[in-house]
Design a protein around this motif. Structure first.
Motif, short mmCIF file in Angstrom:
data_model
loop_
_atom_site.label_atom_id
_atom_site.label_comp_id
_atom_site.label_asym_id
_atom_site.label_seq_id
_atom_site.Cartn_x
_atom_site.Cartn_y
_atom_site.Cartn_z
N GLY A 86 0.79 -1.23 0.00
CA GLY A 86 0.00 0.00 0.00
C GLY A 86 0.82 1.28 0.00
N TYR A 87 2.13 1.16 0.07
CA TYR A 87 3.01 2.33 0.08
C TYR A 87 3.66 2.52 -1.29
N PRO A 88 3.62 3.73 -1.83
CA PRO A 88 4.38 3.98 -3.06
C PRO A 88 5.87 4.04 -2.75
N LEU A 89 6.67 3.45 -3.63
CA LEU A 89 8.13 3.44 -3.49
C LEU A 89 8.75 4.14 -4.68
N ASP A 90 9.82 4.85 -4.45
CA ASP A 90 10.56 5.49 -5.53
C ASP A 90 12.02 5.53 -5.09
N PHE A 91 12.93 5.02 -5.94
CA PHE A 91 14.32 5.02 -5.52
C PHE A 91 15.28 5.04 -6.69
N GLU A 92 16.49 5.46 -6.37
CA GLU A 92 17.60 5.53 -7.31
C GLU A 92 18.64 4.51 -6.88
N ALA A 93 19.36 3.95 -7.85
CA ALA A 93 20.43 2.99 -7.57
C ALA A 93 21.73 3.51 -8.15
N LYS A 94 22.77 3.53 -7.32
CA LYS A 94 24.08 4.01 -7.75
C LYS A 94 25.15 3.04 -7.30
N GLU A 95 26.20 2.96 -8.10
CA GLU A 95 27.30 2.06 -7.80
C GLU A 95 28.60 2.83 -7.90
N THR A 96 29.51 2.61 -6.97
CA THR A 96 30.82 3.25 -7.01
C THR A 96 31.92 2.21 -6.85
N HIS A 97 33.02 2.45 -7.53
CA HIS A 97 34.16 1.55 -7.42
C HIS A 97 35.16 2.06 -6.37
N SER A 98 34.91 3.25 -5.85
CA SER A 98 35.78 3.81 -4.81
C SER A 98 35.58 3.05 -3.51
N ALA A 99 36.66 2.82 -2.81
CA ALA A 99 36.57 2.15 -1.50
C ALA A 99 36.42 3.16 -0.37
N THR A 100 36.66 4.44 -0.67
CA THR A 100 36.71 5.44 0.40
C THR A 100 35.58 6.45 0.39
N SER A 101 34.88 6.62 -0.76
CA SER A 101 33.83 7.64 -0.80
C SER A 101 32.87 7.41 -1.96
N PHE A 102 31.76 8.14 -1.89
CA PHE A 102 30.75 8.15 -2.94
C PHE A 102 30.69 9.56 -3.50
N ALA A 103 31.01 9.73 -4.78
CA ALA A 103 31.01 11.06 -5.41
C ALA A 103 29.57 11.53 -5.63
N LEU A 104 29.25 12.70 -5.10
CA LEU A 104 27.89 13.22 -5.22
C LEU A 104 27.54 13.63 -6.65
N ARG A 105 28.53 13.74 -7.53
CA ARG A 105 28.24 14.05 -8.93
C ARG A 105 27.50 12.89 -9.62
N LEU A 106 27.50 11.72 -8.96
CA LEU A 106 26.78 10.58 -9.52
C LEU A 106 25.27 10.74 -9.42
N ILE A 107 24.83 11.63 -8.54
CA ILE A 107 23.40 11.93 -8.42
C ILE A 107 23.19 13.32 -9.00
N HIS A 108 22.19 13.45 -9.85
CA HIS A 108 21.95 14.70 -10.57
C HIS A 108 20.91 15.56 -9.85
N PRO A 109 21.01 16.88 -10.01
CA PRO A 109 20.05 17.78 -9.35
C PRO A 109 18.58 17.46 -9.66
N HIS A 110 18.27 17.06 -10.90
CA HIS A 110 16.88 16.74 -11.21
C HIS A 110 16.41 15.47 -10.48
N GLN A 111 17.33 14.57 -10.16
CA GLN A 111 16.96 13.38 -9.39
C GLN A 111 16.69 13.75 -7.93
N ILE A 112 17.48 14.65 -7.39
CA ILE A 112 17.26 15.13 -6.02
C ILE A 112 15.92 15.85 -5.95
N ALA A 113 15.64 16.71 -6.94
CA ALA A 113 14.36 17.44 -6.96
C ALA A 113 13.19 16.46 -7.02
N HIS A 114 13.34 15.40 -7.81
CA HIS A 114 12.29 14.39 -7.90
C HIS A 114 12.09 13.69 -6.55
N LEU A 115 13.17 13.30 -5.89
CA LEU A 115 13.06 12.65 -4.59
C LEU A 115 12.39 13.58 -3.57
#
Length: 190
Positions: A86-115
């Motif tokens: 009964g709950y709507p779900l919406d999500f993004e999937a991202k993958e990084t090869h870095s062992a130390t961090s996740f680059a925020l450039r992998l998520i785009h401003p329009h995706q953040i606005a949508h979320l």
């Protein structure tokens, strides 16, 4: 060739490195999990197609037809949406090869606005992030990812995921059981 919405030509990578399947192992695992959820009638969740406008087709025959020019009609929103219990779900999937961090450039401003819009409508929204170097996938509530996106940082350290994310244990028939996190953490509270 696929071009950008403003008409710019996409540049061709002349190196021999093939980036075509980058990020696909997480998507493959999510698709496997979603198929399982559908088969056992637990949830209905699908990958959203990217809207593309075909302009030119090399059509020598039906068997050899090939798209030679296309444009992204609009920026895509997030990768997946559906309904669970009964709950709507919406999500993004991202993958990084870095062992130390996740680059925020992998998520785009329009995706953040949508979320942000999805959260205002009371949907369950999140981002799944896989660190391939650690072979770990984390469930991150959308509000936490949005906060980090707007923080001015360029990346999120791996340690932040350990403290703020929810590790999704790998299971053979259910490689990314994100509904378990929703059941135990989101719907029942921490």
């Amino acid at each position: 060739m696929v071009n950008y919405p403003d008409g710019r030509k996409a540049t061709t990578n002349t190196k021999l490195t093939n980036y075509g399947k980058r990020g696909m192992s997480l998507e493959d695992d999510i698709n496997t999990s979603n198929t399982y959820y559908l088969q056992i009638d637990k949830a209905v969740i699908y990958k959203k197609p990217t809207p593309v406008q075909v302009v030119t087709v090399d059509y020598k025959s039906r068997q050899t037809a090939r798209i030679t020019e296309a444009y992204y009609r609009t920026p895509s929103t997030t990768d997946y949406n559906g309904v669970y219990n009964g709950y709507p779900l919406d999500f993004e999937a991202k993958e990084t090869h870095s062992a130390t961090s996740f680059a925020l450039r992998l998520i785009h401003p329009h995706q953040i606005a949508h979320l942000e819009r999805v959260l205002r409508q009371k949907a369950i929204a999140f981002v799944l992030v896989r660190f391939t170097a650690h072979d770990e996938t984390y469930y991150i509530p959308a509000d936490k990812m949005i906060e980090m996106f707007h923080s001015g940082r360029k990346s999120i350290p791996y340690s932040w995921f350990l403290e703020n994310g929810y590790l999704i244990p790998y299971k053979l028939h259910l490689p990314v059981d994100y509904l378990h996190i929703i059941d135990t953490v989101i719907l029942k509270g921490e």
